[in-house]
Design an enzyme around this catalytic site. Sequence first.
Site, PDB file in Angstrom:
ATOM      1  N   HIS A 195      14.446   4.468  -0.748  1.00 44.28           N
ATOM      2  CA  HIS A 195      15.257   3.732   0.216  1.00 44.28           C
ATOM      3  C   HIS A 195      16.724   3.890  -0.163  1.00 44.28           C
ATOM      4  O   HIS A 195      17.065   3.879  -1.359  1.00 44.28           O
ATOM      5  CB  HIS A 195      14.919   2.243   0.215  1.00 44.28           C
TER       6      HIS A 195
ATOM      7  N   GLY B 240       4.402   1.382   4.544  1.00 42.40           N
ATOM      8  CA  GLY B 240       3.508   0.808   3.555  1.00 42.40           C
ATOM      9  C   GLY B 240       3.555  -0.696   3.694  1.00 42.40           C
ATOM     10  O   GLY B 240       4.639  -1.281   3.806  1.00 42.40           O
TER      11      GLY B 240
ATOM     12  N   THR C  70       8.206   6.154  -2.475  1.00 45.19           N
ATOM     13  CA  THR C  70       9.210   6.503  -1.479  1.00 45.19           C
ATOM     14  C   THR C  70      10.595   6.115  -1.964  1.00 45.19           C
ATOM     15  O   THR C  70      10.750   5.442  -2.994  1.00 45.19           O
ATOM     16  CB  THR C  70       8.901   5.847  -0.116  1.00 45.19           C
TER      17      THR C  70
ATOM     18  N   GLY D 185       0.822  -1.190   0.000  1.00 44.70           N
ATOM     19  CA  GLY D 185       0.000   0.000   0.000  1.00 44.70           C
ATOM     20  C   GLY D 185       0.861   1.245   0.000  1.00 44.70           C
ATOM     21  O   GLY D 185       2.079   1.195   0.140  1.00 44.70           O
TER      22      GLY D 185
ATOM     23  N   ALA E 205      10.333   2.516   6.899  1.00 43.83           N
ATOM     24  CA  ALA E 205      11.667   2.983   6.506  1.00 43.83           C
ATOM     25  C   ALA E 205      11.981   4.236   7.325  1.00 43.83           C
ATOM     26  O   ALA E 205      11.385   5.295   7.106  1.00 43.83           O
ATOM     27  CB  ALA E 205      11.710   3.293   5.016  1.00 43.83           C
TER      28      ALA E 205
ATOM     29  N   GLY F 289       6.761  -2.804   5.232  1.00 46.40           N
ATOM     30  CA  GLY F 289       6.809  -2.258   6.584  1.00 46.40           C
ATOM     31  C   GLY F 289       7.175  -0.792   6.644  1.00 46.40           C
ATOM     32  O   GLY F 289       6.477   0.049   6.092  1.00 46.40           O
TER      33      GLY F 289
ATOM     34  N   CYS G  29       5.683  10.023  -0.795  1.00 44.90           N
ATOM     35  CA  CYS G  29       4.390   9.488  -0.364  1.00 44.90           C
ATOM     36  C   CYS G  29       3.221  10.137  -1.099  1.00 44.90           C
ATOM     37  O   CYS G  29       2.067  10.016  -0.677  1.00 44.90           O
ATOM     38  CB  CYS G  29       4.214   9.636   1.154  1.00 44.90           C
TER      39      CYS G  29
END
Length: 241
Positions: A96, A164, A94, A90, A177, A175, A193
């Site tokens: 990472h 998410g 984003t 979901g 971040a 999960g 987001c």
Amino acid sequence: MQHIIFHDLGLIAYKQAWDYQENLFNEIIAQKLHNRDTTPNSKLQTSNYLIFCEHPPVITLGKTGKDNNLLMSEAWLKQKGIDFYHINRGGDITFHGPEQIVGYPILNLDNFFTDIHKYLRLLEEVIILTLAEYGIKGERIAKATGVWMDAAIPGKERKICAMGIKCSRWVTMHGFALNVNTDLSYFNYIVPCGLTGKQVTSLEKELGTKIPLEDVKEKLKSHFEQLFSAQLVLNNAEVVK
């Protein structure tokens, strides 16, 4: 008290970690299907996992995300060595990267509680309690999952932890971040987001100094155990082939 198998994968390519998550997720689903179709004496104890890792620079777009929240072309990203994936969690878009702690709880929520709203609020609370140990007040914004600072001050809201998840048959994956010493310049390539007019921050930016990643991990693990009434069990096996 539930046992949760803990893996710290270190710095790992996003796709490799995603595939590993999928394997564990499917393992738990298979255990649950077995238990549904068997006698009580033959039921399996379903597993739970918590993975920590970092990723080389990568941008991910969730299943409800909008392509126009990626501000650069995929060809440009490839030229800069930044991976890009459409993924099955979901949330929107984003980034990472190194020095960001990514946490992937792969839990059978039947072992805890079957309430997605509660699950997300507890993940946020793990982060909020961890930030508090550094003198930082983490906050929530309604309908904007994650952890923020100055959430009630228009124009000053800044996100320090994105979230998410995916959940199927009450099994979770993906999960959070948490930006620790993350290079925040990468967020200029996206609308983080999918929320315009919002900033992104990190522990390093807020405190003015680099924070040892291992210290943050230990605090996260402690609060995760506390809030989920669980015990993390270290697995030192080679988990990614």
